[in-house]
Design a protein around this motif. Sequence first.
Motif, short mmCIF file in Angstrom:
data_model
loop_
_atom_site.label_atom_id
_atom_site.label_comp_id
_atom_site.label_asym_id
_atom_site.label_seq_id
_atom_site.Cartn_x
_atom_site.Cartn_y
_atom_site.Cartn_z
N GLN A 1 2.75 10.52 2.47
CA GLN A 1 2.94 10.77 3.90
C GLN A 1 2.19 9.76 4.77
N GLY A 2 1.76 8.65 4.18
CA GLY A 2 1.00 7.67 4.96
C GLY A 2 -0.40 8.16 5.32
N ASN A 3 -0.86 9.21 4.67
CA ASN A 3 -2.19 9.77 4.99
C ASN A 3 -3.24 9.14 4.09
N ASN A 4 -3.65 7.90 4.44
CA ASN A 4 -4.53 7.14 3.54
C ASN A 4 -5.97 7.66 3.49
N ARG A 5 -6.28 8.63 4.30
CA ARG A 5 -7.61 9.24 4.21
C ARG A 5 -7.78 9.95 2.87
N GLN A 6 -6.71 10.59 2.40
CA GLN A 6 -6.81 11.41 1.19
C GLN A 6 -6.56 10.62 -0.09
N GLN B 1 -4.73 6.74 -1.69
CA GLN B 1 -4.01 5.49 -1.42
C GLN B 1 -4.00 4.59 -2.66
N LYS C 1 0.85 -1.19 0.00
CA LYS C 1 0.00 0.00 0.00
C LYS C 1 0.88 1.23 0.00
N ASP D 1 -9.59 10.31 -3.69
CA ASP D 1 -9.84 11.32 -2.64
C ASP D 1 -10.61 10.65 -1.50
N GLU D 2 -11.18 11.47 -0.62
CA GLU D 2 -11.81 10.87 0.57
C GLU D 2 -12.98 9.96 0.20
#
Lengths: 372, 298
Positions: A249-254, A256, A245, A289-290
């Motif tokens: 920045q590892g910010n999988n909310r935005q 992935q 995956k 996106d989200e």
Amino acid sequence: MKRKAMVLASAMLCSQASSVHALEVGVILDAYHKSETTALGGRTEGFGSSHSELSLSQDVADLATAHMALVGEWNEEESDLQLEEAYLQSTALPGGFNVTAGRFLADIGYLNSTHSHSDNFSERPLLYRAFLGGHYFDDGIGVSWLAPTDRYWRLSAGAFTGDELGEENSVSSIGTWTLSTEFGDDIGNNARWQMGLSYLRNRTQESGHHEDEEGDEHEEHEHEGHVHGADYQGKTLYLADLVWKWAPQGNNRQKQVKLAAEYAHVDDVYGAEFDHYDGWYLSGVYQFDEKWSTGIRHGRVNLAEEHEHEGEHEWEASHLTETSVMLSWMPTHTQRLRLEYKHQDANHMEGADNAITLHYQIGFGAHAAHSF
Amino acid sequence: MLRIASKLFALSLLALVNTAQALTIFTCEPEWAALSEELAPGAKVFSATHVYQDPHYIEARPSLISKLAKADLVICSGAGLESGWLPALQKRAANRKVIDGADGMLYLSQYIKTIDQHETEFFSTKHVHPEGNPHFHLDPDRVLKLALVISQRLQRIDSDSQQLYQQAFEQWQKHWQKSMEQWQQQAMTLIGQPVVVQHTSFSYLIKWAGMDAIADLEPEPGVPPTMAHAQSLIDDARQEQPVAIITNWYQNDRAARWMSDKTGVKHLNLPATVDLKGDINNLQRLFDYLLIQLQEVQ
């Protein structure tokens, strides 16, 4: 000093031990419309619900969790209610061990022990549908151990009755047992991976009576739609899985990217005069996106089918490939609407078709945290 | 002078630590990691998340399981913030020291009163937690209370170093109270100032500074902004003349930029927590930075 005393007093006033273990209730409703029935199980055509779930979870002191999941399925051909999970699992035993007992999802492969409502596609990959009946749960006992290494390394083993794997079971004690291991880590700030190897030993049809079962076995293959047991079984099943995956920045909310691949190999097949089966899939999902994600999955299973040739029964190699493309929209955290197109190609196998599925899912109440 | 003295003090604390077994602390959010480093000198501190990550949406990935398995103490905000991932980590890590109810598992929300607590209905599709807003590290008063809670917990689970933790807390508290006086003065100039927000990330700071959040770009808490909703806020924004539209570093700020273009209200993209690898690496610096940024847009 006075101020400190005040801070202390207020901190103590506010502190409340949260030792009350409440019963957690969760509901997941699933509704779909599929244009055609396709080969090897999955959803049947028309309107239906494939995996609606009522789950109950209760902590038993700090020793164990009791969990139960009742799963319902409705479509134009049948309706069915089944207890998929009813187990006690230790919270944490010394030395990194945990024990699970009751009815639970076998800890093999990447997808098998995850709940299908968190899947990226509306049906499980071909190899799961052919070799594990979609997902394999059974009555038994399991042990897992997390190694005290810096890099994640977990081992687990299970022993089951084998009653839920196929339509028949000729052994009265341990019908199946499993072994699996998984590793995983991060690569820098953006990427994570996990890989696993699993082994399933299937003894359910070992007593040598399969010769007179050939006819029945063939009928089972034609049982489309809802799969209770695995249609293609053998003495041993090996699984290998790899998941990667990536998120900025590892910010999988935005955003992935998720790539997954699994390979399955069945040796000493039951009910067919054939050497082995195997199968694999590759999937890629891009959540951009989200709310939106899109993905593609391609897989194949190599099986065997029985044919009558000049009055003789013969077994010959068959295969089925499947490509699914999906677009998914999550208007809120608890809802998902997915449009999926599936294309199948078969050789010496019946039922292959193309289908469009519209799938809606909504969750209420408590919802267990997902694994990786 | 004070600075040199405090450095010397820190050094002497470190000398004390070397004789004791260092604790391994796992925090769910970076603010508690920053605070733990100050309150537990010498401890090995790891934060599961950073300032560029949305703490509601973390995956229970392998590396976090391994880290949790080795922790002596886990410090999390609680109030449902980590409910999507921490339970999965605890289950896999099988570390008795940090299961719920153990001394090594500290949910800070249990020690303060959260704002915006809701009655939730079972069949609601809204994504709100009944436990209230979990972003309370942006209230200096609550942080003061919680630093004591953390220090007491450290003293309980590692009683051999009790004196060290007590001294570290007293030292930290002295600085914090001094800074609070300065922040209170800065906040005087912010009282009554209207702002537009995206999510409730800064609610505690806004409340503490006496500012007024007149609109939220999220149609419902936790639901990402939609253009339709942003459009509906335009008139309010023009009428009430907010001083800023505030987003944070882990969010998609498209709606905020669009609104800023339409109304001329300044868009402020602020860190919602400390940046452990950057300059704003503790809560003190975070409040310094946030208050200056808010003062500058007026």
